[in-house]
Design an enzyme around this catalytic site. Structure first.
Site, PDB file in Angstrom:
ATOM      1  N   GLY A 181     -12.009  -6.236  -0.507  1.00  0.00           N
ATOM      2  CA  GLY A 181     -11.076  -6.357  -1.629  1.00  0.00           C
ATOM      3  C   GLY A 181     -11.633  -6.817  -2.950  1.00  0.00           C
TER       4      GLY A 181
ATOM      5  N   SER B  93     -11.136 -10.594  -9.202  1.00  0.00           N
ATOM      6  CA  SER B  93     -10.487 -10.405  -7.895  1.00  0.00           C
ATOM      7  C   SER B  93     -10.434 -11.710  -7.106  1.00  0.00           C
ATOM      8  CB  SER B  93     -11.263  -9.388  -7.053  1.00  0.00           C
ATOM      9  OG  SER B  93     -11.204  -8.104  -7.621  1.00  0.00           O
ATOM     10  N   ILE B  94      -9.311 -11.917  -6.420  1.00  0.00           N
ATOM     11  CA  ILE B  94      -9.198 -13.069  -5.527  1.00  0.00           C
ATOM     12  C   ILE B  94     -10.316 -13.024  -4.484  1.00  0.00           C
ATOM     13  CG2 ILE B  94      -7.763 -14.060  -3.685  1.00  0.00           C
ATOM     14  CD1 ILE B  94      -5.305 -13.342  -5.483  1.00  0.00           C
TER      15      ILE B  94
ATOM     16  N   ASP C  95     -12.369   2.880   2.520  1.00  0.00           N
ATOM     17  CA  ASP C  95     -10.955   3.006   2.153  1.00  0.00           C
ATOM     18  C   ASP C  95     -10.162   2.657   3.407  1.00  0.00           C
ATOM     19  OD1 ASP C  95      -8.323   4.000   1.871  1.00  0.00           O
ATOM     20  OD2 ASP C  95      -8.964   5.453   0.374  1.00  0.00           O
TER      21      ASP C  95
ATOM     22  N   ALA D 242       0.837  -0.582  -3.425  1.00  0.00           N
ATOM     23  CA  ALA D 242       2.070   0.206  -3.337  1.00  0.00           C
ATOM     24  C   ALA D 242       2.067   1.150  -4.529  1.00  0.00           C
ATOM     25  CB  ALA D 242       3.297  -0.709  -3.385  1.00  0.00           C
TER      26      ALA D 242
ATOM     27  N   TYR E  63       9.068  -6.924  -7.085  1.00  0.00           N
ATOM     28  CA  TYR E  63       8.001  -6.945  -6.067  1.00  0.00           C
ATOM     29  C   TYR E  63       8.372  -5.978  -4.930  1.00  0.00           C
ATOM     30  CZ  TYR E  63       3.941  -8.826  -3.607  1.00  0.00           C
ATOM     31  OH  TYR E  63       2.729  -8.970  -2.969  1.00  0.00           O
TER      32      TYR E  63
ATOM     33  N   LYS F 116       4.425  -7.588   2.691  1.00  0.00           N
ATOM     34  CA  LYS F 116       3.827  -8.918   2.886  1.00  0.00           C
ATOM     35  C   LYS F 116       4.518  -9.664   4.029  1.00  0.00           C
ATOM     36  CE  LYS F 116       0.602  -9.108  -0.393  1.00  0.00           C
ATOM     37  NZ  LYS F 116      -0.821  -8.902  -0.013  1.00  0.00           N
TER      38      LYS F 116
ATOM     39  N   THR G 213      -5.178 -10.710 -12.162  1.00  0.00           N
ATOM     40  CA  THR G 213      -6.210  -9.803 -11.645  1.00  0.00           C
ATOM     41  C   THR G 213      -5.864  -8.363 -12.029  1.00  0.00           C
ATOM     42  OG1 THR G 213      -5.006  -9.442  -9.588  1.00  0.00           O
ATOM     43  CG2 THR G 213      -6.565 -11.286  -9.616  1.00  0.00           C
ATOM     44  N   LEU G 214      -6.754  -7.442 -11.621  1.00  0.00           N
ATOM     45  CA  LEU G 214      -6.494  -6.014 -11.840  1.00  0.00           C
ATOM     46  C   LEU G 214      -5.152  -5.598 -11.236  1.00  0.00           C
ATOM     47  CD1 LEU G 214      -7.921  -3.439 -12.943  1.00  0.00           C
ATOM     48  CD2 LEU G 214      -8.856  -3.083 -10.643  1.00  0.00           C
TER      49      LEU G 214
HETATM   50  P1  NAD Z   1      -7.515  -6.825  -7.080  1.00  0.00           P
HETATM   51  O1  NAD Z   1      -7.038  -5.573  -7.731  1.00  0.00           O
HETATM   52  O2  NAD Z   1      -8.682  -7.499  -7.657  1.00  0.00           O
HETATM   53  O3  NAD Z   1      -7.765  -6.580  -5.530  1.00  0.00           O
HETATM   54  C1  NAD Z   1      -7.043  -5.644  -4.772  1.00  0.00           C
HETATM   55  C2  NAD Z   1      -8.057  -4.903  -3.952  1.00  0.00           C
HETATM   56  O4  NAD Z   1      -7.409  -4.007  -3.053  1.00  0.00           O
HETATM   57  C3  NAD Z   1      -9.021  -4.065  -4.818  1.00  0.00           C
HETATM   58  O5  NAD Z   1     -10.343  -4.429  -4.571  1.00  0.00           O
HETATM   59  C4  NAD Z   1      -8.755  -2.647  -4.324  1.00  0.00           C
HETATM   60  O6  NAD Z   1      -9.916  -1.849  -4.339  1.00  0.00           O
HETATM   61  C5  NAD Z   1      -8.290  -2.924  -2.911  1.00  0.00           C
HETATM   62  N1  NAD Z   1      -7.618  -1.777  -2.310  1.00  0.00           N
HETATM   63  C6  NAD Z   1      -6.437  -1.192  -2.652  1.00  0.00           C
HETATM   64  N2  NAD Z   1      -6.215  -0.101  -1.880  1.00  0.00           N
HETATM   65  C7  NAD Z   1      -7.275  -0.002  -1.029  1.00  0.00           C
HETATM   66  C8  NAD Z   1      -7.649   0.920  -0.011  1.00  0.00           C
HETATM   67  N3  NAD Z   1      -6.886   1.986   0.293  1.00  0.00           N
HETATM   68  N4  NAD Z   1      -8.819   0.712   0.653  1.00  0.00           N
HETATM   69  C9  NAD Z   1      -9.617  -0.347   0.347  1.00  0.00           C
HETATM   70  N5  NAD Z   1      -9.317  -1.250  -0.610  1.00  0.00           N
HETATM   71  C10 NAD Z   1      -8.167  -1.066  -1.297  1.00  0.00           C
HETATM   72  O7  NAD Z   1      -6.232  -7.802  -7.066  1.00  0.00           O
HETATM   73  P2  NAD Z   1      -5.996  -9.209  -6.354  1.00  0.00           P
HETATM   74  O8  NAD Z   1      -4.866  -9.805  -7.106  1.00  0.00           O
HETATM   75  O9  NAD Z   1      -7.248  -9.923  -6.188  1.00  0.00           O
HETATM   76  O10 NAD Z   1      -5.408  -8.771  -4.927  1.00  0.00           O
HETATM   77  C11 NAD Z   1      -5.979  -9.183  -3.710  1.00  0.00           C
HETATM   78  C12 NAD Z   1      -4.893  -9.623  -2.718  1.00  0.00           C
HETATM   79  O11 NAD Z   1      -4.271 -10.799  -3.211  1.00  0.00           O
HETATM   80  C13 NAD Z   1      -3.805  -8.613  -2.465  1.00  0.00           C
HETATM   81  O12 NAD Z   1      -3.475  -8.631  -1.096  1.00  0.00           O
HETATM   82  C14 NAD Z   1      -2.665  -9.162  -3.285  1.00  0.00           C
HETATM   83  O13 NAD Z   1      -1.412  -8.756  -2.769  1.00  0.00           O
HETATM   84  C15 NAD Z   1      -2.883 -10.639  -3.078  1.00  0.00           C
HETATM   85  N6  NAD Z   1      -2.201 -11.524  -4.016  1.00  0.00           N
HETATM   86  C16 NAD Z   1      -2.367 -11.379  -5.357  1.00  0.00           C
HETATM   87  C17 NAD Z   1      -1.715 -12.236  -6.234  1.00  0.00           C
HETATM   88  C18 NAD Z   1      -1.850 -12.095  -7.724  1.00  0.00           C
HETATM   89  O14 NAD Z   1      -1.008 -12.608  -8.445  1.00  0.00           O
HETATM   90  N7  NAD Z   1      -2.886 -11.446  -8.231  1.00  0.00           N
HETATM   91  C19 NAD Z   1      -0.895 -13.262  -5.715  1.00  0.00           C
HETATM   92  C20 NAD Z   1      -0.759 -13.391  -4.335  1.00  0.00           C
HETATM   93  C21 NAD Z   1      -1.426 -12.518  -3.488  1.00  0.00           C
HETATM   94  O1  0WE Z   2       0.494  -8.407  -4.482  1.00  0.00           O
HETATM   95  C1  0WE Z   2       0.547  -8.355  -5.689  1.00  0.00           C
HETATM   96  C2  0WE Z   2       0.346  -7.033  -6.411  1.00  0.00           C
HETATM   97  C3  0WE Z   2      -0.192  -5.952  -5.519  1.00  0.00           C
HETATM   98  C4  0WE Z   2      -0.115  -4.569  -6.109  1.00  0.00           C
HETATM   99  C5  0WE Z   2      -0.331  -4.297  -7.447  1.00  0.00           C
HETATM  100  C6  0WE Z   2      -0.266  -2.983  -7.909  1.00  0.00           C
HETATM  101  C7  0WE Z   2      -0.426  -2.623  -9.357  1.00  0.00           C
HETATM  102  C8  0WE Z   2      -0.929  -1.208  -9.545  1.00  0.00           C
HETATM  103  C9  0WE Z   2       0.159  -3.534  -5.253  1.00  0.00           C
HETATM  104  N1  0WE Z   2       0.222  -2.249  -5.682  1.00  0.00           N
HETATM  105  C10 0WE Z   2       0.005  -1.963  -6.974  1.00  0.00           C
HETATM  106  N2  0WE Z   2       0.080  -0.667  -7.363  1.00  0.00           N
HETATM  107  C11 0WE Z   2      -0.304  -0.238  -8.590  1.00  0.00           C
HETATM  108  O2  0WE Z   2      -0.190   0.960  -8.915  1.00  0.00           O
HETATM  109  N3  0WE Z   2       0.849  -9.494  -6.401  1.00  0.00           N
HETATM  110  C12 0WE Z   2       1.217 -10.688  -5.665  1.00  0.00           C
HETATM  111  C13 0WE Z   2       0.894  -9.570  -7.870  1.00  0.00           C
HETATM  112  C14 0WE Z   2       2.284  -9.279  -8.307  1.00  0.00           C
HETATM  113  O3  0WE Z   2       2.736  -8.008  -8.426  1.00  0.00           O
HETATM  114  C15 0WE Z   2       4.070  -8.066  -8.794  1.00  0.00           C
HETATM  115  C16 0WE Z   2       4.448  -9.397  -8.904  1.00  0.00           C
HETATM  116  C17 0WE Z   2       3.314 -10.179  -8.597  1.00  0.00           C
HETATM  117  C18 0WE Z   2       3.227 -11.671  -8.547  1.00  0.00           C
HETATM  118  C19 0WE Z   2       4.965  -7.027  -9.023  1.00  0.00           C
HETATM  119  C20 0WE Z   2       6.260  -7.331  -9.408  1.00  0.00           C
HETATM  120  C21 0WE Z   2       6.666  -8.654  -9.510  1.00  0.00           C
HETATM  121  C22 0WE Z   2       5.760  -9.702  -9.267  1.00  0.00           C
END
Ligand code: NAD
Ligand code: 0WE
Length: 257
Positions: free
Chosen positions: A14, A20-21, A66, A97, A157, A164, A195-196
């Site tokens: 990831g 990225s987290i 992937d 999603a 969300y 989740k 993050t992204l």
């Molecule tokens: P990120 O975009 O840096 O990381 C998401 C990763 O998912 C990317 O590296 C992407 O390549 C990978 N990914 C998506 N589809 C994939 C696939 N088909 N195969 C392989 N890899 C795939 O964003 P992030 O915020 O670091 O997200 C990491 C995790 O943290 C996610 O599970 C997200 O739901 C969770 N999270 C994020 C937040 C937030 O606010 N950013 C809060 C709570 C939880």
């Molecule tokens: O888990 C997430 C986001 C994960 C995510 C982000 C995207 C953006 C681009 C999954 N799928 C996609 N698809 C894309 O096309 N978070 C916890 C961050 C997040 O996302 C939200 C939040 C928060 C917080 C969306 C709506 C409301 C709150």
């Protein structure tokens, strides 16, 4: 001086970029002494991840995977096996999603968006854990990332919240299956992080401000704090902890109003 994760090998799913987290937790694991192996999702992210991985040494293994493709997962773990005889730690930090599913109302979620969100964000934990288990011969720790939208309604969300919830339930069932092998499985429920995956979500900066105003700690969380929880769960500090969702959210989730 000896470090808490000396001698451990970790597989990290990831990392997309330095925000990225997964990168935050990978850095903390490396600083605690772990050796790391990274995936990247596709060619678009290859150079990024290779460059970041190389900060731990030019020989840090990196390979494509992937998680929606069984063939990729099989090939990736064959690569892991060619680099190490043992895996101790697995980080799953992957979610997706279709964008339209995070914009309108949950009621309008299509069958295909529901399928994709659950496949990539929840089932993939089961699939990559199953592939890692044969290498976790001395026990291990599996960590995945969740969000509060799994249990309470966070507007927009939507299907990600439902995915989740499936992820957190999967953590409990995996913990039961793998406990006898001394493999622990836990989720970290993180507060919002820029993050992204968060960028491009409309209203995301308002969410960061909301946490600053309403969370007990009156601030947002950092990647370092997620890294510290990751090290805790990876180390003997977390030896009795499995099947849980642990909150790194400035306390936001305890509030009723
Ligand atoms: P990120 O975009 O840096 O990381 C998401 C990763 O998912 C990317 O590296 C992407 O390549 C990978 N990914 C998506 N589809 C994939 C696939 N088909 N195969 C392989 N890899 C795939 O964003 P992030 O915020 O670091 O997200 C990491 C995790 O943290 C996610 O599970 C997200 O739901 C969770 N999270 C994020 C937040 C937030 O606010 N950013 C809060 C709570 C939880
Ligand atoms: O888990 C997430 C986001 C994960 C995510 C982000 C995207 C953006 C681009 C999954 N799928 C996609 N698809 C894309 O096309 N978070 C916890 C961050 C997040 O996302 C939200 C939040 C928060 C917080 C969306 C709506 C409301 C709150």
């Amino acid at each position: 001086m000896s470090k808490i994760l000396d001698g451990k090998t970790a597989v990290v799913f990831g990392v997309a970029n330095k925000r990225s987290i997964a990168w935050g937790i990978a850095q903390a694991w490396a600083q605690a002494g772990a050796k790391l192996i990274f995936n990247y999702q596709g060619d678009r992210l290859k150079e990024n991840v290779e460059e970041l991985a190389a900060t731990f040494g030019a020989d840090t293994p990196v390979a494509p995977c992937d998680v929606s493709r069984d063939e990729d997962i099989t090939r990736f773990f064959a690569f892991v096996k060619s680099k190490t005889s043992r895996v101790d730690l697995l980080l799953h930090s992957v979610a997706f999603a279709p964008k339209e599913a995070l914009e309108g109302v949950f009621l309008d979620t299509s069958r295909e968006a529901f399928r994709v969100a659950h496949d990539i964000s929840a089932y993939s934990l089961v699939a990559v854990t199953r592939s890692a288990v044969p290498l976790m011969t001395h026990g291990g720790s599996v960590v995945t990332m969740s969000y509060y939208g799994a249990e309470k309604v966070v507007p927009h969300y939507n299907v990600m919240g439902v995915a989740k919830a499936a992820l957190e339930a999967s953590v409990r069932y995996l913990a039961y299956d793998l406990g006898p092998k001394k493999i622990r499985v836990n989720a970290i429920s993180a507060g919002p992080v820029n993050t992204l995956a968060a960028r491009g979500i409309s209203g995301f900066s308002a969410m960061l401000t909301h946490y600053e105003q309403h969370a007990p700690l009156k601030r947002n969380i950092t990647l370092e704090e997620l890294g510290a929880m990751g090290v805790f769960l990876a180390s003997d500090g977390g030896a009795g902890v499995t099947g849980q969702t642990l909150y790194v959210d400035s306390g936001y989730s305890v509030m009723g109003m």
